[in-house]
Design a protein around this motif. Structure first.
Motif, mmCIF file in Angstrom:
data_model
loop_
_atom_site.group_PDB
_atom_site.id
_atom_site.type_symbol
_atom_site.label_atom_id
_atom_site.label_comp_id
_atom_site.label_asym_id
_atom_site.label_seq_id
_atom_site.Cartn_x
_atom_site.Cartn_y
_atom_site.Cartn_z
ATOM 1 N N GLN A 12 0.744 -0.972 -0.162
ATOM 2 C CA GLN A 12 0.034 -0.219 0.047
ATOM 3 C C GLN A 12 0.994 1.133 -0.045
ATOM 4 O OE1 GLN A 12 -3.522 -0.440 -0.222
ATOM 5 N NE2 GLN A 12 -2.567 -2.311 -0.983
ATOM 6 N N ALA A 13 2.367 0.963 0.283
ATOM 7 C CA ALA A 13 2.923 2.241 0.156
ATOM 8 C C ALA A 13 4.068 1.592 -0.874
ATOM 9 C CB ALA A 13 3.538 2.569 1.644
ATOM 10 N N ILE A 14 4.851 2.465 -1.451
ATOM 11 C CA ILE A 14 5.973 2.213 -2.318
ATOM 12 C C ILE A 14 7.305 2.038 -1.717
ATOM 13 C CG2 ILE A 14 6.917 4.529 -3.219
ATOM 14 C CD1 ILE A 14 6.383 3.029 -6.002
ATOM 15 N N TRP A 15 8.223 1.130 -1.915
ATOM 16 C CA TRP A 15 9.521 0.805 -1.766
ATOM 17 C C TRP A 15 10.220 1.373 -2.622
ATOM 18 C CZ3 TRP A 15 5.499 -2.266 -3.122
ATOM 19 C CH2 TRP A 15 5.596 -2.867 -4.500
ATOM 20 N N ALA A 16 11.535 2.104 -2.269
ATOM 21 C CA ALA A 16 12.319 2.799 -3.196
ATOM 22 C C ALA A 16 13.659 2.910 -2.581
ATOM 23 C CB ALA A 16 11.717 4.328 -3.027
ATOM 24 N N SER A 17 14.429 3.138 -3.515
ATOM 25 C CA SER A 17 15.924 3.620 -3.410
ATOM 26 C C SER A 17 16.025 5.070 -3.478
ATOM 27 C CB SER A 17 16.941 2.838 -4.421
ATOM 28 O OG SER A 17 16.547 3.064 -5.576
ATOM 29 N N PHE A 18 16.942 5.672 -3.039
ATOM 30 C CA PHE A 18 17.075 7.010 -3.045
ATOM 31 C C PHE A 18 18.608 7.544 -3.762
ATOM 32 C CE2 PHE A 18 13.650 6.443 -0.233
ATOM 33 C CZ PHE A 18 12.554 7.489 -0.732
ATOM 34 N N VAL A 19 18.509 8.385 -4.252
ATOM 35 C CA VAL A 19 19.621 9.396 -4.737
ATOM 36 C C VAL A 19 19.599 10.623 -3.979
ATOM 37 C CG1 VAL A 19 21.066 10.117 -6.523
ATOM 38 C CG2 VAL A 19 19.843 8.295 -6.848
ATOM 39 N N PHE A 20 20.724 10.769 -3.087
ATOM 40 C CA PHE A 20 20.793 12.110 -2.730
ATOM 41 C C PHE A 20 21.989 12.964 -3.190
ATOM 42 C CE2 PHE A 20 22.089 14.833 0.896
ATOM 43 C CZ PHE A 20 21.068 15.536 1.458
ATOM 44 N N GLU A 21 21.776 13.919 -3.881
ATOM 45 C CA GLU A 21 22.692 14.848 -4.586
ATOM 46 C C GLU A 21 22.862 16.017 -3.790
ATOM 47 O OE1 GLU A 21 22.139 14.855 -8.991
ATOM 48 O OE2 GLU A 21 22.009 16.964 -8.514
ATOM 49 N N THR A 22 24.438 16.441 -3.631
ATOM 50 C CA THR A 22 24.647 17.466 -2.988
ATOM 51 C C THR A 22 25.421 18.385 -4.001
ATOM 52 O OG1 THR A 22 26.990 16.767 -2.507
ATOM 53 C CG2 THR A 22 25.661 15.947 -0.978
ATOM 54 N N PRO A 23 26.004 19.567 -3.622
ATOM 55 C CA PRO A 23 26.620 20.175 -4.676
ATOM 56 C C PRO A 23 27.785 19.676 -5.380
ATOM 57 C CG PRO A 23 25.964 21.721 -2.852
ATOM 58 C CD PRO A 23 25.823 20.190 -2.361
ATOM 59 N N GLN A 24 28.522 18.491 -4.523
ATOM 60 C CA GLN A 24 29.722 18.200 -4.800
ATOM 61 C C GLN A 24 29.625 16.584 -5.302
ATOM 62 O OE1 GLN A 24 33.155 19.328 -2.452
ATOM 63 N NE2 GLN A 24 31.963 21.045 -1.712
ATOM 64 N N ARG A 25 28.656 15.901 -4.653
ATOM 65 C CA ARG A 25 28.567 14.501 -4.616
ATOM 66 C C ARG A 25 27.142 13.683 -4.958
ATOM 67 N NH1 ARG A 25 31.962 15.983 -0.615
ATOM 68 N NH2 ARG A 25 34.289 15.102 -0.810
ATOM 69 N N LYS A 26 27.094 12.710 -5.346
ATOM 70 C CA LYS A 26 26.044 11.816 -5.405
ATOM 71 C C LYS A 26 26.132 10.463 -4.565
ATOM 72 C CE LYS A 26 25.050 13.488 -10.083
ATOM 73 N NZ LYS A 26 25.081 13.248 -11.617
ATOM 74 N N ILE A 27 25.057 10.149 -3.880
ATOM 75 C CA ILE A 27 25.169 9.117 -2.877
ATOM 76 C C ILE A 27 23.848 8.286 -3.355
ATOM 77 C CG2 ILE A 27 25.088 8.017 -0.392
ATOM 78 C CD1 ILE A 27 26.415 10.568 0.411
ATOM 79 N N TYR A 28 24.079 7.011 -3.445
ATOM 80 C CA TYR A 28 22.811 6.048 -3.724
ATOM 81 C C TYR A 28 22.569 5.432 -2.585
ATOM 82 C CZ TYR A 28 20.040 2.428 -5.884
ATOM 83 O OH TYR A 28 19.095 1.555 -6.180
ATOM 84 N N LEU A 29 21.371 5.386 -2.070
ATOM 85 C CA LEU A 29 20.795 4.637 -0.882
ATOM 86 C C LEU A 29 20.121 3.649 -1.494
ATOM 87 C CD1 LEU A 29 20.143 7.904 0.922
ATOM 88 C CD2 LEU A 29 22.279 6.882 1.024
ATOM 89 N N GLY A 30 20.484 2.313 -1.312
ATOM 90 C CA GLY A 30 19.575 1.334 -2.084
ATOM 91 C C GLY A 30 18.459 0.828 -1.330
#
Length: 372
Positions: free
Chosen positions: A240-258
């Motif tokens: 009933q709610a979606i499951w997700a991964s997230f990309v957190f983007e900063t001015p200098q970096r990109k992090i993948y939260l799986g």
């Protein structure tokens, strides 16, 4: 009255009492709340919501074709791995998160899928479970002795609390309730906000995203919700709610939260879309060939990391709860051996250890070898 009638009446009474007890138990706030109102209207418009539930993009059975529920239950009941839990209490030290240099970029693992990140001045906490167990009742799915280092009192004020999905080992009622005063903004998948509002979170500080959506956080920070191959639910009614991964983007970096995810082509698509990542945090643990579509196997972990084009990778989803049939340290043992050939920048810190993931000269000891 005949004996048969007395037996039947007694049976019906016991059944009614049991059903009533279960009903009352399920009313406890810890189970959360299903989406309603405007949130449900938004959910129904999602291209990923079909037949009254969210669905994966590709066919994803929770049990693989060569598995069956009776066989799985039999193995869980009678095929226990004697190494499923550590024989000794962990002897670990925790980093003081309330006394960090605000200019340093660090990662601290809290066991399983809970972790803290400080990056470019922002403090982020992901999927915190500090209550000592990962289930609706306190006597099941207990944290390994010595693994539950952190409490909500140890957590500083947070810029972002990220919840990848609403399973018990990722969304903990007691923890999230206590953290509320410290949280500026919550980022989660579409539908999960209903639980949080039910638990007295201000709707104004909740950002809910569907797959493919993004939100500009300001000052060069941005978050993207991306695909994961899994499922959700805190009761018998799932997805009933979606499951997700997230990309957190900063001015200098990109992090993948799986978050939690089985292997699929979405890792490659996400890697291409975002042009690779400075750091990817991926699940490794609680896997089994019987549910290989919803949890990655060790052999798939490094493939996913390469498909994401990740410079640094950290495995999570292990070393705190017994949720599968493998030995507790098997995930870390296997991935270390597999990476001898691939030679990716695999970071395997202790629970509570402060990690500067940009320090490529740092050698991480195989801490799990110190425990049986």
């Amino acid at each position: 009255m005949s004996i048969f009638k007395k037996i039947m009446i007694s049976f019906l009474l016991i059944t009614a009492v049991f059903a009533g007890a279960v009903f009352l138990f399920l009313q406890h706030p810890t189970f959360g709340k299903a989406p309603v109102g405007k949130r449900l209207e938004r959910i129904k418009k999602s291209p990923h919501y079909k037949k009254d539930m969210f669905d994966n993009i590709n066919y994803t059975p929770q049990l693989a074709e060569d598995a069956s529920m009776p066989k799985v239950m039999f193995r869980f009941l009678f095929g226990k791995n004697k190494f499923a839990k550590p024989a000794q209490k962990f002897n670990l030290n925790k980093t003081n998160l309330r006394n960090l240099d605000p200019n340093e970029d660090i990662y601290v693992w809290m066991g399983h899928s809970s972790y803290f990140i400080q990056i470019e001045g922002k403090k982020i906490l992901v999927d915190p479970v500090f209550s000592g167990n990962a289930s609706p009742v306190s006597f099941t799915t207990k944290a390994f002795e010595g693994s539950d280092l952190y409490s909500t009192d140890d957590i500083p004020d947070l810029d972002y609390l990220i919840i990848t999905h609403d399973h018990w080992d990722h969304l903990d009622y007691k923890t999230v309730k206590k953290l509320n005063p410290k949280v500026k903004t919550v980022i989660t998948g579409l539908g999960t906000g209903e639980h949080l509002e039910y638990w007295k979170y201000d709707p104004k500080k909740i950002i809910e995203l569907d797959w493919g959506e993004s939100f500009n956080l300001g000052n060069g920070f941005k978050v993207y919700a991306e695909t994961a191959r899994h499922f959700s639910g805190r009761t018998m009614k799932r997805n009933q709610a979606i499951w997700a991964s997230f990309v957190f983007e900063t001015p200098q970096r990109k992090i993948y939260l799986g978050g939690d995810s089985g292997f699929d082509d979405h890792f490659e698509k996400i890697g291409k879309k975002h042009g690779g990542f400075d750091l990817a945090i991926l699940e490794l643990g609680q896997y089994n060939k019987d549910w290989r579509y919803i949890h990655m196997m060790p052999e798939e972990f490094l493939v996913a990391a390469k498909n994401l084009k990740a410079d640094h990778i950290i495995p999570v989803h292990n070393s705190k709860f017994e949720l599968a049939l493998h030995g507790w340290k098997e995930p870390l043992e296997k991935i270390s051996i597999l990476n001898e050939k691939e030679n990716l920048r695999l970071i395997t810190p202790k629970i509570g250890e402060k990690v500067n993931w940009n320090d490529d000269g740092k050698v991480y000891e195989k801490w799990w070898e110190s425990y049986e």
